[in-house]
Design a protein around this motif. Structure first.
Motif, PDB file in Angstrom:
ATOM      1  N   GLU A 279       4.904   1.500   4.092  1.00  0.00           N
ATOM      2  CA  GLU A 279       4.104   0.795   3.059  1.00  0.00           C
ATOM      3  C   GLU A 279       4.905  -0.662   2.604  1.00  0.00           C
ATOM      4  OE1 GLU A 279       4.240   3.852   3.384  1.00  0.00           O
ATOM      5  OE2 GLU A 279       2.614   4.918   2.171  1.00  0.00           O
ATOM      6  N   GLU A 283       4.513  -4.625   3.514  1.00  0.00           N
ATOM      7  CA  GLU A 283       4.351  -5.359   2.358  1.00  0.00           C
ATOM      8  C   GLU A 283       5.414  -6.573   2.479  1.00  0.00           C
ATOM      9  OE1 GLU A 283       4.225  -7.456  -1.259  1.00  0.00           O
ATOM     10  OE2 GLU A 283       5.964  -6.519  -0.682  1.00  0.00           O
TER      11      GLU A 283
ATOM     12  N   ARG B  12       0.198 -10.086  -4.155  1.00  0.00           N
ATOM     13  CA  ARG B  12       1.286  -9.206  -4.199  1.00  0.00           C
ATOM     14  C   ARG B  12       1.105  -7.845  -4.686  1.00  0.00           C
ATOM     15  NH1 ARG B  12       6.250 -11.229  -3.587  1.00  0.00           N
ATOM     16  NH2 ARG B  12       6.235  -9.139  -2.748  1.00  0.00           N
ATOM     17  N   SER B  14       0.211  -5.264  -3.544  1.00  0.00           N
ATOM     18  CA  SER B  14       0.311  -4.315  -2.468  1.00  0.00           C
ATOM     19  C   SER B  14       1.946  -3.947  -2.875  1.00  0.00           C
ATOM     20  CB  SER B  14       0.111  -4.822  -1.030  1.00  0.00           C
ATOM     21  OG  SER B  14       0.807  -5.817  -0.686  1.00  0.00           O
ATOM     22  N   VAL B  15       2.670  -4.781  -3.413  1.00  0.00           N
ATOM     23  CA  VAL B  15       4.119  -4.366  -3.479  1.00  0.00           C
ATOM     24  C   VAL B  15       4.253  -3.223  -4.445  1.00  0.00           C
ATOM     25  CG1 VAL B  15       4.846  -5.759  -5.582  1.00  0.00           C
ATOM     26  CG2 VAL B  15       6.537  -5.366  -4.033  1.00  0.00           C
ATOM     27  N   GLN B  17       2.667  -0.555  -4.444  1.00  0.00           N
ATOM     28  CA  GLN B  17       2.187   0.762  -3.495  1.00  0.00           C
ATOM     29  C   GLN B  17       3.574   1.511  -3.623  1.00  0.00           C
ATOM     30  OE1 GLN B  17       0.509   0.851   0.341  1.00  0.00           O
ATOM     31  NE2 GLN B  17      -0.907  -0.316  -0.130  1.00  0.00           N
ATOM     32  N   GLU B  18       4.683   0.800  -3.792  1.00  0.00           N
ATOM     33  CA  GLU B  18       6.004   1.620  -3.890  1.00  0.00           C
ATOM     34  C   GLU B  18       5.973   2.374  -5.135  1.00  0.00           C
ATOM     35  OE1 GLU B  18       9.379  -1.094  -3.118  1.00  0.00           O
ATOM     36  OE2 GLU B  18      10.679   0.187  -4.330  1.00  0.00           O
ATOM     37  N   ALA B  21       3.874   5.473  -4.489  1.00  0.00           N
ATOM     38  CA  ALA B  21       4.623   6.295  -3.619  1.00  0.00           C
ATOM     39  C   ALA B  21       5.491   7.309  -4.319  1.00  0.00           C
ATOM     40  CB  ALA B  21       4.677   5.855  -2.414  1.00  0.00           C
ATOM     41  N   ALA B  22       6.213   6.656  -5.205  1.00  0.00           N
ATOM     42  CA  ALA B  22       7.295   7.329  -6.133  1.00  0.00           C
ATOM     43  C   ALA B  22       6.524   8.345  -6.929  1.00  0.00           C
ATOM     44  CB  ALA B  22       8.105   6.410  -6.724  1.00  0.00           C
ATOM     45  N   SER B  80      -2.467  11.693   1.231  1.00  0.00           N
ATOM     46  CA  SER B  80      -2.051  10.809   2.203  1.00  0.00           C
ATOM     47  C   SER B  80      -3.450  10.939   3.168  1.00  0.00           C
ATOM     48  CB  SER B  80      -0.773  11.122   2.937  1.00  0.00           C
ATOM     49  OG  SER B  80      -1.029  10.416   4.370  1.00  0.00           O
ATOM     50  N   LYS B 122       1.432  11.420  -6.220  1.00  0.00           N
ATOM     51  CA  LYS B 122       1.867  10.338  -5.411  1.00  0.00           C
ATOM     52  C   LYS B 122       0.620   9.760  -4.600  1.00  0.00           C
ATOM     53  CE  LYS B 122       6.545  12.143  -5.391  1.00  0.00           C
ATOM     54  NZ  LYS B 122       7.752  12.706  -4.549  1.00  0.00           N
ATOM     55  N   PHE B 124      -0.082   7.760  -0.995  1.00  0.00           N
ATOM     56  CA  PHE B 124       0.464   7.047   0.184  1.00  0.00           C
ATOM     57  C   PHE B 124      -0.506   6.415   0.988  1.00  0.00           C
ATOM     58  CE2 PHE B 124       3.454  11.102   0.139  1.00  0.00           C
ATOM     59  CZ  PHE B 124       4.148  10.532  -0.897  1.00  0.00           C
ATOM     60  N   ASN B 125       0.145   5.420   1.798  1.00  0.00           N
ATOM     61  CA  ASN B 125      -0.565   4.710   2.714  1.00  0.00           C
ATOM     62  C   ASN B 125      -1.864   4.080   2.347  1.00  0.00           C
ATOM     63  OD1 ASN B 125      -2.029   7.157   3.465  1.00  0.00           O
ATOM     64  ND2 ASN B 125       0.171   7.659   4.240  1.00  0.00           N
ATOM     65  N   GLN B 126      -3.148   4.558   3.271  1.00  0.00           N
ATOM     66  CA  GLN B 126      -4.355   3.807   2.937  1.00  0.00           C
ATOM     67  C   GLN B 126      -4.735   4.341   1.691  1.00  0.00           C
ATOM     68  OE1 GLN B 126      -3.702   4.923   6.398  1.00  0.00           O
ATOM     69  NE2 GLN B 126      -5.070   4.002   7.538  1.00  0.00           N
ATOM     70  N   GLN B 129      -3.784   2.241  -0.764  1.00  0.00           N
ATOM     71  CA  GLN B 129      -4.717   0.966  -0.788  1.00  0.00           C
ATOM     72  C   GLN B 129      -5.843   0.993  -1.248  1.00  0.00           C
ATOM     73  OE1 GLN B 129      -3.704  -1.085   3.026  1.00  0.00           O
ATOM     74  NE2 GLN B 129      -5.741  -1.490   3.308  1.00  0.00           N
ATOM     75  N   ARG B 149      14.532   0.116 -12.250  1.00  0.00           N
ATOM     76  CA  ARG B 149      15.173  -0.103 -11.164  1.00  0.00           C
ATOM     77  C   ARG B 149      14.188  -0.729 -10.145  1.00  0.00           C
ATOM     78  NH1 ARG B 149      16.391   5.443 -11.859  1.00  0.00           N
ATOM     79  NH2 ARG B 149      14.793   6.014 -10.587  1.00  0.00           N
TER      80      ARG B 149
END
Lengths: 580, 191
Positions: A279, A283, B12, B14-15, B17-18, B21-22, B80, B122, B124-126, B129, B149
C-alpha cells in the motif's frame, strides 16, 4: 516452435550450432521441456560448471501466441547452488520472442576452451555466435545499452551480469522487459553461473518479421482466450489487488499472521512493516508519478499487470517495482524499512545479476554473523556492492546464504538444499514448510503455488469443508504448479483458477484449440506428476536422499514469536509427499 | 486526548493507509461475534463484509468462523480483501488450504466478556481504500507517539490546514504537542 537450437560452446574450432527437430521432446514446453532435457542429457553427477552441464532456455507451450499471460521463460540446468535439477523462470519478453522465432528451446552445451566471452544473435535470418570481450564485467544495464546501440531498440536480451561471469551461485539469467530493461530474472539456483561457465554473456533476440504462432483452431482459441482474460479481470486478486498494489500487497497480511521472517528468521513480525508495505509502495510510486509507476506489465500480453516502475524522489528511474519477496528479503529480513534503499538494492541485484531472495537472505545471515547491524541500510548496500566488485567477501556473499553461514559460523541459516527460503516462515505456515523441504528445487515458494487443487483433482478431490492434510495439499500444489510451469503461463493466473472453474477450463481450451488436442484436467495433472517424477529421478541420481528433504534444525527447536510455534511436520510425513 | 484535524489534498489521502494498516482504537461491545461488531457496531455493510473482506485476523490468527468468534478488550482485529500467493490463499476465510496453516496456531474462539471494550482495528489494501476514508473523516484514535513518527517519516506531506482542539496550528508545532499526550483523535479532511 517445432525445433531445438543447440549451441555447442566447446566445439573444436569455435562454438557451433545445430537446429534439430523436437524428436522425443515433442509436445513439451517450459519446465516440462527443460527438466526432460536435463534428465536425459546431463549426467547427474557432473560438475554444474563443467562442460557436461547444459543450460536450457524454453518458452512455454503457449508462448509466442496471443494467449494472455503466456510470457514465462523456463531456464533449466543442474544447479550450482543446490547440486540438483533446476528450473527457474522469468517474465519479460524473451519467451514470446524465442517462440515466435520458432524455437521450443535454446540449449547451451559444452564449454569454451579459452577465457573468451561470447554473444549470440538470433533473428529471422538465423544464428550468429560472436566473440566480444568488450562486454566483460559489464552490469546488465550497461550491457543492454551497448547491445541496443549495436542492434537497435527492438531487440530482446537474455544476459548475465558480473555475478554470472564470476560463476557465483546466486547469479541470475536476466531477460529484458517491454522497455528493454534487464529487470526480469530467472533468479533462483545460480542459473546465471551456468551461462557464465558457457562463456555466453548475452543472447540478442530479434523477432522482426516473425508472426504470432497460429493456433490449429483460431476461432476456438480466440474464444477461450477471451473467456480466460475475462476471468482474470473479474477476479478480485488478478483484476484488482495485484494491479493496484503488486505482490507486495502481502507484506501487511503476512506480517499480521506472524509469518513474516524478520531479522534473519528470528521472529515473525517487523515493527515497521507498514513503511514498506504494498500500500505504501503504491502510494509512493503514484505520488512520484512517471510512466508505468504503480501498475505495469512485465511483458506484452499481460493483463494482470502486477508490476510497476520505481522512480526516486526526483523522478529518475531506479528499477522495476520491487516484488514482495525482494522487499521482504532486503527489507524486513534485514531490519530495513526504507523503500528507496530497497529499490536501490533491487537495482544493484538486477545489474550485477543476483537473486534478490538469495542476496537478502545472505545479507541477513551476514548481519547475524556481525558483519553489519540489522537495520543498517548503508552496510547492506556496501555488502551487495562487494559482490559486484568481486572482492573475496563479495564472492562469498554472492555464493549464497548457505556458504556465507558456513564461512562465518552461523547456525541460523534458512536454506533447504542450499537454497535460501523466501518470505514465509515455515513455522507459521507449516504447509509451506512441507513444500520448502520436499521441493525438487530447494526452498521455493513457487514450487507449490498453483492453487488449483480442487479443479485438478490431484490425488482425489479436496472437500473445502474438510481440508486435507498439509502433506497432501503440498503434494497437490507441487503437481499443479509443475503443470502450469510447462504452459509458460504466469503462476498468478492460479488465483482466478482457484475460484472460477470456467477460467481454468478456458486455459485448457486454449491449449486444446492451439494444438488440436483434447486434454482433460486429469491429463494436466498427469503432466505435473511426470515433471516431478523426472526431477526427483535426477536428484536421486545426483545423490539426494531423504535427509535433503528436511528443514534446518532450528525450525524445530526455536519457537517463533509472536505465536511461539516450531515446525511440527514429522520426517515420516515429509517422506510421503512423493507417494503418487 | 488531543483532537487533531488535518486537511490534505485529496490526491494524498491514500498516504494515510499506512496509519489504517498500523491500527487504530475503536470501542466495541464485548462478547459479541466479529460479524456483529463489524456490522451492527462499526457499520460495515453485511454484503460487503461477506464478499470483500476475505481475510480476517484476530490477534494474528486467521478467522474462519466470524459468527462464533467473539472479541474481548485489547484484541487486534485486521481486515483484508483476498490476497495473492499461496499464503494469501491459505489465510482466506474458509480456505480449502486452511490446513496448511498448521495445527500449532488454532483459531481464536469464544472469548466472552461483557460491556464495552476497546480493540485495535487494522485495515489493509482494498478494504482500507474502500472504507478507510470514512474512518479518517469521522476520526480515528491512535497513539500520539505513532502519529508523531508518521509525520516525521513523511516530511513531504503538506497540509492545507491543521487544527488542534479547534485551534489553528502550524504543522511544524505538531510533533512537539504530540509528545505531551498519549493518544490523539485524528480527523483527516480532504477538499
Amino acid at each position: 516452435m517445432d525445433k531445438i537450437l543447440r549451441i555447442n560452446m566447446g566445439a573444436e574450432n569455435a562454438p557451433a550450432y545445430l537446429v534439430e527437430p523436437m524428436g522425443d521432446y515433442a509436445g513439451l514446453g517450459g519446465r516440462g521441456l527443460t527438466s526432460a532435457i536435463i534428465l536425459s542429457e546431463v549426467p547427474p553427477l557432473c560438475h554444474p560448471l563443467g562442460e557436461s552441464n547444459k543450460l536450457v532456455l524454453a518458452p512455454g507451450m503457449l508462448s509466442g501466441t496471443t494467449a494472455a499471460m503466456s510470457g514465462r521463460l523456463s531456464v533449466g540446468c543442474k544447479s550450482p547452488l543446490t547440486g540438483g535439477i533446476k528450473e527457474s523462470n522469468s517474465g519479460g519478453q524473451a519467451a514470446q520472442v524465442i517462440a515466435r522465432l520458432g524455437y521450443a528451446a535454446i540449449v547451451l552445451e559444452g564449454k569454451p576452451k579459452a577465457d573468451t566471452l561470447y554473444k549470440i544473435v538470433i533473428n529471422s535470418e538465423g544464428v550468429s555466435i560472436e566473440t566480444d570481450n568488450s562486454l566483460k564485467l559489464l552490469g546488465n544495464y550497461d550491457l543492454v545499452e551497448k547491445l541496443k546501440d549495436a542492434y537497435g531498440d527492438k531487440i530482446t536480451c537474455i544476459s548475465i551480469g558480473q555475478a554470472g561471469e564470476m560463476k557465483l551461485s546466486a547469479a541470475t539469467v536476466a531477460a529484458t522487459d517491454m522497455e528493454t530493461r534487464p529487470t526480469r530474472h530467472a533468479a533462483r539456483g545460480g542459473v546465471g553461473a551456468v551461462m557464465g561457465a558457457k562463456g555466453v554473456k548475452a543472447i540478442v533476440l530479434d523477432d522482426t518479421g516473425m508472426k504470432m504462432r497460429e493456433p490449429a483452431d483460431p476461432d476456438a482459441f480466440k474464444a477461450a482466450n477471451k473467456k480466460f482474460v475475462q476471468g482474470l479481470r473479474e477476479h478480485s486478486v488478478t483484476g484488482e489487488g495485484l494491479p493496484a498494489y503488486g505482490t507486495n500487497v502481502l507484506t501487511n497480511v503476512v506480517n499480521e499472521a506472524g509469518a513474516y521472517p524478520t531479522h534473519n528468521f528470528t521472529w515473525g513480525r517487523f515493527e515497521n512493516c507498514t513503511r514498506i508495505s504494498g500500500e505504501t509502495q503504491a502510494e509512493t510510486e503514484t505520488s512520484r508519478g512517471g510512466s508505468g509507476s504503480a501498475t505495469h506489465g512485465c511483458h506484452r500480453g499481460c493483463v494482470i499487470r502486477c508490476s510497476g516502475t520505481y522512480y526516486d524522489k526526483d523522478g529518475h528511474y531506479v528499477t522495476k517495482q520491487p516484488e514482495y519477496e525482494t522487499v521482504w528479503a532486503h527489507g524486513g529480513n534485514c531490519g530495513i524499512d526504507d523503500l528507496d534503499v530497497i529499490a536501490q538494492l533491487d537495482r544493484m541485484d538486477d545489474d550485477f545479476g543476483l537473486d534478490t531472495i538469495e542476496m537478502g537472505a545472505t545479507i541477513g545471515v551476514a548481519m547475524e554473523a556481525g558483519l553489519a547491524e540489522f537495520g543498517d541500510a548503508e552496510a547492506a548496500i556496501r555488502l551487495v556492492s562487494e559482490v559486484g566488485k568481486g572482492t573475496h567477501l563479495g564472492r562469498i556473499l554472492g555464493s549464497g546464504a548457505a556458504l556465507t553461514g558456513k564461512v562465518f559460523g552461523v547456525e541460523r541459516v534458512p536454506v533447504v538444499k542450499n537454497q535460501a527460503m523466501p518470505a514465509y516462515d515455515p513455522r507459521a505456515v507449516q504447509g509451506v514448510g512441507v513444500t520448502y523441504a520436499t521441493s525438487t528445487m530447494g526452498a521455493d515458494h513457487t514450487a507449490g503455488y498453483a492453487v488449483a487443487t480442487n479443479l485438478l483433482s490431484v490425488g482425489g478431490s479436496v472437500d473445502p469443508l474438510k481440508p486435507a492434510g498439509q502433506v497432501e495439499l503440498s503434494r497437490n500444489l507441487q503437481v499443479a504448479t509443475a503443470a502450469v510451469d510447462a504452459t509458460g503461463m504466469c503462476l498468478f493466473i492460479a488465483f482466478a483458477i482457484l475460484d472460477q472453474e470456467e477460467t481454468f477450463q478456458a486455459m485448457i481450451d486454449m491449449i486444446n484449440a492451439f494444438y488440436d488436442m483434447s486434454l482433460t484436467a486429469e491429463d494436466v495433472s498427469e503432466l505435473g506428476k511426470k515433471i516431478l517424477r523426472m526431477e526427483r529421478d535426477f536428484n536421486e541420481r545426483a545423490g539426494f536422499t531423504a535427509k535433503d528433504d528436511r528443514l534446518p534444525e532450528f525450525f524445530k527447536k526455536e519457537p517463533f514469536p509472536p505465536h511461539d510455534v516450531t515446525f511440527g511436520v514429522s520426517d515420516e510425513e515429509l517422506d510421503s509427499v512423493y507417494n503418487f | 486526548m488531543l483532537d487533531i484535524c488535518l486537511t490534505v489534498d485529496p490526491a494524498r489521502l491514500s498516504v494515510f493507509q499506512e496509519i489504517l494498516a498500523a491500527g487504530f482504537h475503536v470501542p466495541a461491545p464485548a462478547g459479541k461475534s466479529i460479524r456483529k461488531v463489524l456490522t451492527a457496531h462499526i457499520g460495515l455493510d453485511a454484503r460487503y463484509l461477506e464478499t470483500r473482506v476475505q481475510t480476517i485476523f484476530l490477534n494474528g490468527r486467521a478467522v474462519d468462523d466470524f459468527d462464533h468468534t467473539t472479541i474481548k478488550t485489547g484484541d487486534v482485529l485486521a481486515l483484508s480483501s483476498a490476497m495473492p500467493g499461496l499464503v494469501g490463499a491459505v489465510f482466506r476465510r474458509q480456505s480449502p488450504l486452511a490446513k496448511m496453516r498448521g495445527s500449532a496456531i488454532p483459531e481464536t474462539k469464544a472469548n466472552g466478556g461483557q460491556g464495552s471494550v476497546e480493540i485495535t482495528l487494522k485495515l489493509f489494501n482494498q478494504v482500507a481504500q474502500d472504507i478507510g476514508p470514512d474512518f479518517l473523516m469521522s476520526g480515528i484514535r491512535i497513539s500520539a507517539a505513532y502519529l508523531r513518527r508518521f509525520l516525521v517519516a513523511h516530511p513531504e506531506l503538506s497540509f492545507k490546514g491543521v487544527r488542534v482542539d479547534g485551534e489553528k496550528l502550524d504543522v511544524r508545532e505538531l510533533p512537539e504537542i504530540l509528545n505531551v499526550e498519549a493518544n490523539a483523535r485524528v480527523r483527516i479532511h480532504s477538499d
